[in-house]
Design a protein around this motif. Structure first.
Motif, PDB file in Angstrom:
ATOM      1  N   GLY A 118       5.433  12.298  -2.807  1.00  0.00           N
ATOM      2  CA  GLY A 118       6.825  12.049  -3.163  1.00  0.00           C
ATOM      3  C   GLY A 118       7.308  10.756  -2.562  1.00  0.00           C
ATOM      4  N   ARG A 119       8.466  10.309  -3.009  1.00  0.00           N
ATOM      5  CA  ARG A 119       9.071   9.105  -2.450  1.00  0.00           C
ATOM      6  C   ARG A 119       9.477   9.355  -1.004  1.00  0.00           C
ATOM      7  NH1 ARG A 119       8.318   4.558  -5.066  1.00  0.00           N
ATOM      8  NH2 ARG A 119      10.216   3.750  -4.091  1.00  0.00           N
ATOM      9  N   GLY A 120       9.387   8.306  -0.195  1.00  0.00           N
ATOM     10  CA  GLY A 120       9.729   8.455   1.205  1.00  0.00           C
ATOM     11  C   GLY A 120      11.133   8.981   1.416  1.00  0.00           C
ATOM     12  N   ALA A 121      12.069   8.501   0.607  1.00  0.00           N
ATOM     13  CA  ALA A 121      13.464   8.929   0.747  1.00  0.00           C
ATOM     14  C   ALA A 121      13.620  10.429   0.533  1.00  0.00           C
ATOM     15  CB  ALA A 121      14.347   8.170  -0.248  1.00  0.00           C
ATOM     16  N   GLU A 122      12.700  11.026  -0.230  1.00  0.00           N
ATOM     17  CA  GLU A 122      12.761  12.458  -0.500  1.00  0.00           C
ATOM     18  C   GLU A 122      11.962  13.263   0.520  1.00  0.00           C
ATOM     19  OE1 GLU A 122      11.008  12.410  -4.309  1.00  0.00           O
ATOM     20  OE2 GLU A 122      12.762  11.570  -5.333  1.00  0.00           O
ATOM     21  N   PHE A 135       3.159   4.638  11.231  1.00  0.00           N
ATOM     22  CA  PHE A 135       2.612   3.454  10.569  1.00  0.00           C
ATOM     23  C   PHE A 135       3.279   3.313   9.211  1.00  0.00           C
ATOM     24  CE2 PHE A 135      -1.029   1.665   7.905  1.00  0.00           C
ATOM     25  CZ  PHE A 135      -0.728   0.350   8.219  1.00  0.00           C
ATOM     26  N   ILE A 136       3.959   2.186   8.998  1.00  0.00           N
ATOM     27  CA  ILE A 136       4.703   1.938   7.762  1.00  0.00           C
ATOM     28  C   ILE A 136       3.954   0.902   6.929  1.00  0.00           C
ATOM     29  CG2 ILE A 136       6.880   1.131   6.780  1.00  0.00           C
ATOM     30  CD1 ILE A 136       8.235   2.023   9.412  1.00  0.00           C
ATOM     31  N   ASP A 137       3.457   1.347   5.768  1.00  0.00           N
ATOM     32  CA  ASP A 137       2.697   0.461   4.887  1.00  0.00           C
ATOM     33  C   ASP A 137       2.981   0.839   3.437  1.00  0.00           C
ATOM     34  OD1 ASP A 137       1.005  -1.514   4.062  1.00  0.00           O
ATOM     35  OD2 ASP A 137      -0.844  -0.386   4.403  1.00  0.00           O
ATOM     36  N   ALA A 138       4.247   0.879   3.093  1.00  0.00           N
ATOM     37  CA  ALA A 138       4.669   1.272   1.748  1.00  0.00           C
ATOM     38  C   ALA A 138       5.499   0.145   1.143  1.00  0.00           C
ATOM     39  CB  ALA A 138       5.461   2.584   1.810  1.00  0.00           C
ATOM     40  N   ASP A 139       6.321   0.456   0.139  1.00  0.00           N
ATOM     41  CA  ASP A 139       7.104  -0.585  -0.524  1.00  0.00           C
ATOM     42  C   ASP A 139       8.012  -1.292   0.483  1.00  0.00           C
ATOM     43  OD1 ASP A 139      10.147   0.759  -1.333  1.00  0.00           O
ATOM     44  OD2 ASP A 139       8.529   2.075  -0.667  1.00  0.00           O
ATOM     45  N   LYS A 140       8.005  -2.606   0.417  1.00  0.00           N
ATOM     46  CA  LYS A 140       8.711  -3.412   1.409  1.00  0.00           C
ATOM     47  C   LYS A 140      10.226  -3.377   1.214  1.00  0.00           C
ATOM     48  CE  LYS A 140       4.542  -4.102   2.316  1.00  0.00           C
ATOM     49  NZ  LYS A 140       3.891  -3.109   3.215  1.00  0.00           N
ATOM     50  N   GLU A 141      10.648  -3.079  -0.009  1.00  0.00           N
ATOM     51  CA  GLU A 141      12.078  -3.035  -0.286  1.00  0.00           C
ATOM     52  C   GLU A 141      12.784  -1.932   0.509  1.00  0.00           C
ATOM     53  OE1 GLU A 141      10.000  -4.257  -4.171  1.00  0.00           O
ATOM     54  OE2 GLU A 141       9.587  -3.059  -2.386  1.00  0.00           O
ATOM     55  N   SER A 142      12.028  -0.899   0.904  1.00  0.00           N
ATOM     56  CA  SER A 142      12.608   0.244   1.622  1.00  0.00           C
ATOM     57  C   SER A 142      12.341   0.191   3.119  1.00  0.00           C
ATOM     58  CB  SER A 142      12.049   1.558   1.046  1.00  0.00           C
ATOM     59  OG  SER A 142      12.300   1.659  -0.338  1.00  0.00           O
ATOM     60  N   GLY A 143      12.007  -0.993   3.627  1.00  0.00           N
ATOM     61  CA  GLY A 143      11.612  -1.099   5.024  1.00  0.00           C
ATOM     62  C   GLY A 143      12.633  -0.581   6.015  1.00  0.00           C
ATOM     63  N   LEU A 145      14.958   1.656   5.510  1.00  0.00           N
ATOM     64  CA  LEU A 145      15.016   3.119   5.380  1.00  0.00           C
ATOM     65  C   LEU A 145      13.894   3.759   6.179  1.00  0.00           C
ATOM     66  CD1 LEU A 145      16.065   5.746   3.896  1.00  0.00           C
ATOM     67  CD2 LEU A 145      14.277   5.271   2.208  1.00  0.00           C
ATOM     68  N   TYR A 146      12.687   3.221   6.046  1.00  0.00           N
ATOM     69  CA  TYR A 146      11.547   3.790   6.759  1.00  0.00           C
ATOM     70  C   TYR A 146      11.694   3.627   8.268  1.00  0.00           C
ATOM     71  CZ  TYR A 146       9.455   3.705   2.088  1.00  0.00           C
ATOM     72  OH  TYR A 146       9.197   3.884   0.754  1.00  0.00           O
TER      73      TYR A 146
END
Length: 219
Positions: A118-122, A135-143, A145-146
């Protein structure tokens, strides 16, 4: 030797051969990822070994990974947490998660890995706090939020690692219209300004080109 991408890649290959060597489980995970047509955006072997060592150095037993892809970095960290440790990894795409599941199982660390689809926000709001390393290695636009969730789900002393912060030097461009650059700049500003983080960053060159990573601790 001239500082070219080809030279960086040769040096990377030498360091990987000298310090890591062949690894059947990791090689199989990469082969499965390629066969599935997934993008070759996993961490380089030297970065994977760095993640492994950071988990061991910090004594982390509960690890959160945001961005599973094919499970390559997941395997590195799952090996480091030990038999009693756990890695919770979040992947937005079910097809990617299925490849990762097969690879971590084949590498012998499946019992240590919990893959959430699922999406990180969910997904992140559903997790139980208490992670020792994120460890954060996902879409950079949501940095940002992560990072916010890394602080919420961590504790004082939690290590936070953010990949791909160099963006081939584009992070210096305040006028960039690339959302990944803008997201990375926002994340770096948050690490520098948020009272719950103490952070630094390193530029890197190698097989993956000109990039970098940020390392922080939750205060």
């Amino acid at each position: 030797m001239d500082a070219t991408r080809e030279a960086w890649a040769r040096a990377d290959a030498f360091l990987t051969e000298t310090l890591i060597g062949p690894d059947a489980g990791l090689d199989a995970a990469l082969a499965a990822q390629r066969a599935a047509g997934m993008p070759p955006i996993e961490v380089a072997p030297l970065a994977g070994k760095l993640l492994h060592l950071l988990v061991r150095i910090s004594g982390a037993r509960r690890v959160l990974e945001i961005g599973t892809l094919g499970g390559y970095s997941t395997i590195w960290m799952a090996r480091a947490v030990g038999e009693a440790g756990r890695v919770v990894t979040v992947e937005a795409l079910a097809a990617h998660a299925a490849v990762a599941r097969a690879s971590v199982d084949a590498a012998g660390v499946g019992e240590r890995v919990d893959i959430r689809v699922g999406r990180g926000a969910e997904v992140l709001p559903t997790l139980v706090p208490g992670f020792d390393l994120v460890f954060i290695d996902a879409d950079k636009e949501s940095g940002t939020l992560y990072l916010d969730w890394a602080a919420r789900l961590g504790h004082p002393g939690t290590v936070v690692i953010v990949d791909n912060i160099g963006r081939a030097g584009e992070i210096v461009r305040a006028d960039s219209d690339d959302p990944m650059v803008a997201g990375t700049r926002d994340a770096l500003r948050m690490l520098g300004e948020h009272p719950r983080f103490d952070a630094t960053a390193l530029q890197t060159v190698g097989a993956k080109g000109w990039d970098g990573l940020a390392v922080a601790v939750v205060i």
